[in-house]
Design an enzyme around this catalytic site. Structure first.
Site, PDB file in Angstrom:
ATOM      1  N   CYS A 167     -57.995 -21.211  48.921  1.00 35.79           N
ATOM      2  CA  CYS A 167     -58.273 -21.984  50.133  1.00 35.79           C
ATOM      3  C   CYS A 167     -59.230 -21.304  51.110  1.00 35.79           C
ATOM      4  O   CYS A 167     -59.599 -21.886  52.124  1.00 35.79           O
ATOM      5  CB  CYS A 167     -56.960 -22.329  50.815  1.00 35.79           C
ATOM      6  SG  CYS A 167     -55.883 -23.216  49.682  1.00 35.79           S
ATOM      7  N   HIS A 195     -56.383 -22.051  60.506  1.00 37.63           N
ATOM      8  CA  HIS A 195     -56.148 -22.446  59.116  1.00 37.63           C
ATOM      9  C   HIS A 195     -55.114 -23.571  59.127  1.00 37.63           C
ATOM     10  O   HIS A 195     -55.293 -24.580  58.461  1.00 37.63           O
ATOM     11  CB  HIS A 195     -55.685 -21.238  58.306  1.00 37.63           C
ATOM     12  CG  HIS A 195     -55.598 -21.509  56.840  1.00 37.63           C
ATOM     13  ND1 HIS A 195     -56.654 -22.012  56.118  1.00 37.63           N
ATOM     14  CD2 HIS A 195     -54.564 -21.382  55.950  1.00 37.63           C
ATOM     15  CE1 HIS A 195     -56.284 -22.152  54.849  1.00 37.63           C
ATOM     16  NE2 HIS A 195     -55.027 -21.794  54.730  1.00 37.63           N
ATOM     17  N   GLU A 212     -49.610 -17.434  61.191  1.00 39.82           N
ATOM     18  CA  GLU A 212     -50.927 -17.488  61.847  1.00 39.82           C
ATOM     19  C   GLU A 212     -50.771 -17.382  63.363  1.00 39.82           C
ATOM     20  O   GLU A 212     -51.560 -16.699  64.039  1.00 39.82           O
ATOM     21  CB  GLU A 212     -51.671 -18.778  61.468  1.00 39.82           C
ATOM     22  CG  GLU A 212     -53.099 -18.814  62.026  1.00 39.82           C
ATOM     23  CD  GLU A 212     -53.917 -19.980  61.502  1.00 39.82           C
ATOM     24  OE1 GLU A 212     -53.353 -20.881  60.863  1.00 39.82           O
ATOM     25  OE2 GLU A 212     -55.149 -19.984  61.765  1.00 39.82           O
ATOM     26  N   LYS A 264     -56.856 -29.938  60.189  1.00 41.84           N
ATOM     27  CA  LYS A 264     -56.261 -30.409  58.922  1.00 41.84           C
ATOM     28  C   LYS A 264     -55.267 -31.537  59.163  1.00 41.84           C
ATOM     29  O   LYS A 264     -54.976 -32.311  58.255  1.00 41.84           O
ATOM     30  CB  LYS A 264     -55.550 -29.256  58.205  1.00 41.84           C
ATOM     31  CG  LYS A 264     -56.500 -28.260  57.528  1.00 41.84           C
ATOM     32  CD  LYS A 264     -55.734 -27.282  56.644  1.00 41.84           C
ATOM     33  CE  LYS A 264     -56.647 -26.314  55.907  1.00 41.84           C
ATOM     34  NZ  LYS A 264     -57.114 -25.196  56.751  1.00 41.84           N
ATOM     35  N   HIS A 267     -56.218 -30.958  53.738  1.00 41.90           N
ATOM     36  CA  HIS A 267     -56.579 -29.623  53.264  1.00 41.90           C
ATOM     37  C   HIS A 267     -57.561 -29.752  52.109  1.00 41.90           C
ATOM     38  O   HIS A 267     -57.190 -30.184  51.023  1.00 41.90           O
ATOM     39  CB  HIS A 267     -55.327 -28.862  52.840  1.00 41.90           C
ATOM     40  CG  HIS A 267     -55.547 -27.385  52.655  1.00 41.90           C
ATOM     41  ND1 HIS A 267     -56.809 -26.830  52.491  1.00 41.90           N
ATOM     42  CD2 HIS A 267     -54.669 -26.347  52.621  1.00 41.90           C
ATOM     43  CE1 HIS A 267     -56.693 -25.510  52.354  1.00 41.90           C
ATOM     44  NE2 HIS A 267     -55.410 -25.202  52.438  1.00 41.90           N
ATOM     45  N   PHE A 283     -53.840 -18.725  49.105  1.00 42.50           N
ATOM     46  CA  PHE A 283     -53.009 -18.208  48.030  1.00 42.50           C
ATOM     47  C   PHE A 283     -53.831 -17.131  47.338  1.00 42.50           C
ATOM     48  O   PHE A 283     -55.037 -17.284  47.145  1.00 42.50           O
ATOM     49  CB  PHE A 283     -52.669 -19.300  47.019  1.00 42.50           C
ATOM     50  CG  PHE A 283     -51.658 -20.302  47.521  1.00 42.50           C
ATOM     51  CD1 PHE A 283     -50.922 -20.071  48.668  1.00 42.50           C
ATOM     52  CD2 PHE A 283     -51.446 -21.478  46.825  1.00 42.50           C
ATOM     53  CE1 PHE A 283     -49.982 -20.995  49.117  1.00 42.50           C
ATOM     54  CE2 PHE A 283     -50.512 -22.406  47.268  1.00 42.50           C
ATOM     55  CZ  PHE A 283     -49.785 -22.166  48.412  1.00 42.50           C
TER      56      PHE A 283
END
Lengths: 93, 418
Positions: free
Chosen positions: B163, B302, B313, B334, B339, B399
């Site tokens: 990502c 994010h 975060e 998002k 996403h 990830f």
């Protein structure tokens, strides 16, 4: 309908070409049809003629006419195989 | 010697909510969501049949003979890259082509072509796998096509760090310009993950948001106590990056300066983020921009709406910005565009640059009941307009643990960097 007519129909649909461009002498590469396109083209030909073409498409098919000769030959062999009582084209090749 | 500076001279997007930057940003500023219930047959057999689709027909952009070779991911990439090139008024015919490059991020590449090939092999039990399957599905196809179409013969690179892929692609492109290897880079990302196989695989991880029964478009709720996960989206976003003097010499409009790029890796677990890793990437970006934390005016988070990410975060932002964190606008777009995985970093960086140019901070939507662990100013529910922004940060985590942070600033011709 001749094999040439059928091949022209497929190429007109798939490659935005005109019938005038698709004379037997026309080279496939100059028409924008490369070797991978030709393989995909064979799927359409299989469907149209109920043929089974496996991974043995010759690499020396350079013109529209070459493809016509190749397909006509396959059709003739398929007919011969059918007459001999075998439904499997590849058993006869 | 002054360090070479990186100008952003072009932007392009093909995304949920917009097929150009203006359209996308107008929808974001209005708080509209592009998340929908997926159409049949894709929605059948999914636990949570939602996604953020792009209204896009490749047939309107490419001739049939070319379209056959392009997975949807490359189609989206080519159209977004073309926009960025047109926006920058770049003409690669007059550039030194080996001084120009392409840098693309994608997580899954031509996933649709892979999916289709496997369907032919395993479901149809057919031998008729399409001859272009390898070329359409290979991860670097999108970057390669951009290079071919524009004759860009310098570096042609594809980054795949899940990502954060396209944030890395943009950041690494900027480094190549700074280092002097190249003068122009087309950098961005593309993803087309809305295929049945990919959607099922993501569902199996239990990271996909539950569908909001009353309003599917409100299913993605970053920083909320009621958040249930991410919503997959598709699309592409590109920036044209140029060495500053190169841009000035050809009279290009400089939209912003890319000043900061920070990169760290979490090494805790394949999916679990760490405060130290995320905070480290933000600090590294600030350091490379030679910027004080107090100078940052907006953070595009994010903000995936997964349980893990949003609280970590938030803690990382507090770790970096201290007291300032509580008055710093932080939003997760998002909540509206979903996403975009490997394309997310570039898309959100483009949104951050558009924000900087317009003085508008897009909101975080569907945040009616914040998580007590998420207590920052998330610009909830409504855009903030008429604000002066001079530096914006865009966070991308992943990830695998690759954390990438980008910073853009308003163009200042007189600034000198050391």
């Amino acid at each position: 309908m001749s094999t040439l007519d059928t091949l022209q129909d497929i190429l007109i649909d798939e490659f935005n070409l005109t019938r005038d461009q698709l004379v037997p002498e026309a080279e496939l590469t100059s028409l924008g049809v490369d070797s991978l396109d030709l393989l995909e083209l064979m799927f359409k030909i299989e469907d149209r003629y109920k043929l089974a073409i496996r991974d043995d498409v010759p690499t020396d098919l350079t013109t529209v006419g070459d493809v016509v000769v190749y397909v006509d030959d396959l059709l003739a062999r398929q007919a011969k195989a059918r007459d001999a009582g075998s439904g499997d084209l590849h058993a006869a090749t | 010697m002054n360090m070479r500076r990186v100008a952003i001279t072009g932007l392009g997007v093909v995304a949920p909510l917009g097929s150009c930057v203006d359209e996308l940003f107008a929808h974001l500023a209005a708080g509209r969501s592009g998340i929908r219930r997926l159409a049949a047959p894709l929605c059948e057999g999914l636990r949570s049949p939602i996604g953020a689709c792009v209204e896009f027909d490749g047939g309107a952009h490419f001739a049939a003979a070319k379209l056959r070779m392009l997975d949807r991911v490359s189609q989206l990439a080519l159209v977004a890259a073309a926009q960025a090139i047109a926006d920058a008024k770049l003409d690669f015919a007059i550039e030194r082509s080996d001084r120009c490059g392409v840098s693309v991020g994608t997580g899954m590449g031509g996933a649709g072509s892979t999916d289709e090939g496997y369907h032919i092999i395993y479901a149809e039990r057919s031998e008729r796998v399409k001859p272009y399957t390898v070329l359409a599905s290979m991860t670097n196809a999108a970057a390669s096509w951009i290079g071919i179409d524009y004759g860009i013969s310098g570096p042609n690179l594809t980054y795949s760090t899940a990502c954060s892929s396209s944030a890395v692609a943009v950041g690494e492109a900027a480094r190549r310009i700074r280092s002097g290897d190249v003068d122009v880079m087309l950098a961005g990302g593309a993803e087309a993950p809305l295929t049945f196989g990919v959607l099922r695989a993501w569902e199996a991880m239990r990271t996909i948001a539950s569908q909001d029964i009353h309003d599917p478009s409100a299913s993605c709720r970053p920083f909320s106590r009621t958040r249930t996960g991410l919503v997959l989206g598709e699309g592409a976003a590109f920036v044209a990056l140029e060495e500053w003097e190169h841009a000035l010499a050809r009279g290009a409009r400089i939209r912003a300066e890319l000043t900061g790029y920070g990169l760290t890796t979490d090494v805790a677990h394949i999916t679990r983020p760490t405060v130290a890793g995320q905070a480290g990437a933000m600090r590294a970006a600030l350091s490379s921009a030679d910027l004080d934390p107090d100078a940052v005016d907006y953070v595009n988070a994010h903000g995936t709406a997964t349980l893990q990410n949003d609280s970590v975060e938030t803690a990382a932002i507090k770790d970096v910005f201290g007291e300032r964190a509580y008055s710093l606008p932080v939003s997760s777009t998002k909540s509206m565009h979903g996403h975009l995985l490997g394309a997310a970093g570039a898309l959100e960086f483009v949104i951050a640059v558009a924000s900087l140019e317009r003085g508008v901070v897009p909101p975080t939507m569907h945040l009616d009941s914040p998580d007590p662990a998420c207590d920052l100013d998330y610009v909830s529910g409504c855009a903030r307009t008429g604000v002066t922004l001079s530096a914006v940060m865009s966070n991308s985590f992943a990830f695998g643990g690759t954390n990438a942070v980008l910073i853009a600033e308003t163009p200042d011709v007189h600034r000198r960097r050391h």
